[in-house]
Design an enzyme around this catalytic site. Structure first.
Site, short mmCIF file in Angstrom:
data_model
loop_
_atom_site.label_atom_id
_atom_site.label_comp_id
_atom_site.label_asym_id
_atom_site.label_seq_id
_atom_site.Cartn_x
_atom_site.Cartn_y
_atom_site.Cartn_z
N LYS A 1 39.80 70.81 89.76
CA LYS A 1 40.01 70.91 91.19
C LYS A 1 38.98 70.07 91.94
CE LYS A 1 40.97 75.85 90.58
NZ LYS A 1 40.44 77.19 90.92
N GLY A 2 37.88 69.72 91.28
CA GLY A 2 36.70 69.18 91.95
C GLY A 2 36.90 67.94 92.79
N GLU B 1 37.71 61.06 90.24
CA GLU B 1 36.97 62.19 89.67
C GLU B 1 35.74 62.49 90.52
OE1 GLU B 1 36.90 64.74 88.28
OE2 GLU B 1 36.27 64.76 86.20
N ASP B 2 35.35 63.75 90.53
CA ASP B 2 34.18 64.13 91.31
C ASP B 2 32.88 63.69 90.62
OD1 ASP B 2 34.52 65.92 89.20
OD2 ASP B 2 34.42 67.73 90.42
N ASP C 1 30.02 63.60 83.69
CA ASP C 1 28.88 64.29 83.10
C ASP C 1 28.75 63.86 81.64
OD1 ASP C 1 26.81 66.20 82.88
OD2 ASP C 1 28.18 67.83 82.49
N LYS D 1 26.32 61.36 86.24
CA LYS D 1 25.12 62.01 85.70
C LYS D 1 24.88 61.43 84.31
CE LYS D 1 24.99 66.69 86.50
NZ LYS D 1 25.18 68.11 86.04
N PHE E 1 22.50 70.70 88.52
CA PHE E 1 23.87 71.15 88.71
C PHE E 1 24.29 70.99 90.17
CE2 PHE E 1 27.67 73.73 88.65
CZ PHE E 1 28.24 73.26 87.47
N ASP F 1 32.14 72.85 92.32
CA ASP F 1 31.86 74.29 92.32
C ASP F 1 30.87 74.70 91.25
OD1 ASP F 1 33.64 73.87 90.04
OD2 ASP F 1 33.74 76.05 89.94
N ARG G 1 32.49 75.12 96.92
CA ARG G 1 33.32 73.91 97.06
C ARG G 1 33.38 73.45 98.51
NH1 ARG G 1 36.09 72.86 92.23
NH2 ARG G 1 36.80 74.68 91.08
#
Ligand code: IMP
Ligand code: MG
Length: 173
Positions: free
Chosen positions: A40-41, A97-98, A101, A129, A150, A157, A163
């Protein structure tokens, strides 16, 4: 109460999104691209980005899951929980994409999409990241590189919380 702190302000985010959108607008003008957001990000970033691009673009979403509820460590296994409904063969596909990682989610999705023979396949990520990378993923269009903390807010989220925050923030876990 979990405290959140601002890492990148709303204004800095919006300036960067405008910059990315200007580049993408040139790249995808006349290509009628298919933007695929990862749920959902990415939904907040995607909403701002496509409006700032201001060119005809088709929108799709896929659901991939790599994080268990409450966890801040990737499980390492990726599951397609909401598959693609639009054919991508011959399309100019832009994955949105948010945050990248470990890279496992993106690697899975890019391999999955490549097999469907798009005309082109590129990745636009708001955040990177790199200190946590386990598998190489080329990010074609990137907003910001972030340290190993984080991140929440602007769509991201922590266990479905935060969010809605307008700034890119971080939590101490
Ligand atoms: P990867 O497969 O480890 O690259 O994980 C990618 C997904 O994990 C992202 O799409 C996010 O949904 C989530 N994720 C990774 N790092 C963070 C973070 O710092 N905050 C919130 N979500 C994150
Ligand atoms: Mg995500």
């Amino acid at each position: 109460m979990t405290e959140t702190k601002v890492l990148i302000s709303e204004q800095q985010v919006m300036e960067k999104v405008a910059e990315l959108a200007a580049t993408l607008k040139e790249e995808y003008r006349d290509k009628h691209p298919l933007a695929i957001g990862i749920l959902k990000g990415s939904f907040v970033f995607m909403a701002d980005l496509i409006r700032m691009m201001g060119i005809p673009i088709e929108i799709e979403f896929v659901g991939l899951s790599s994080y268990g509820k409450g966890a801040t460590e990737s499980a390492g296994k990726i599951k397609l929980v909401q598959p693609l409904k639009t054919p991508v063969k011959g399309r100019h596909v832009l994955v949105i994409e948010d945050i990248v990682d470990t890279g496992l989610t993106l690697r899975f999705l890019l391999d999955y999409l490549k097999r469907k023979k798009p005309a082109s396949l590129k990745l636009c990520a708001l955040l990177d990241k790199p200190s946590r990378r386990k598998i190489d993923v080329p990010i074609d269009y990137l907003g910001f590189t972030v340290p190993n903390i984080f991140i929440v807010g602007y769509g991201l989220d922590w266990d479905e919380r935060f969010r809605y925050l307008r700034d890119v923030c971080f939590v101490e876990v």
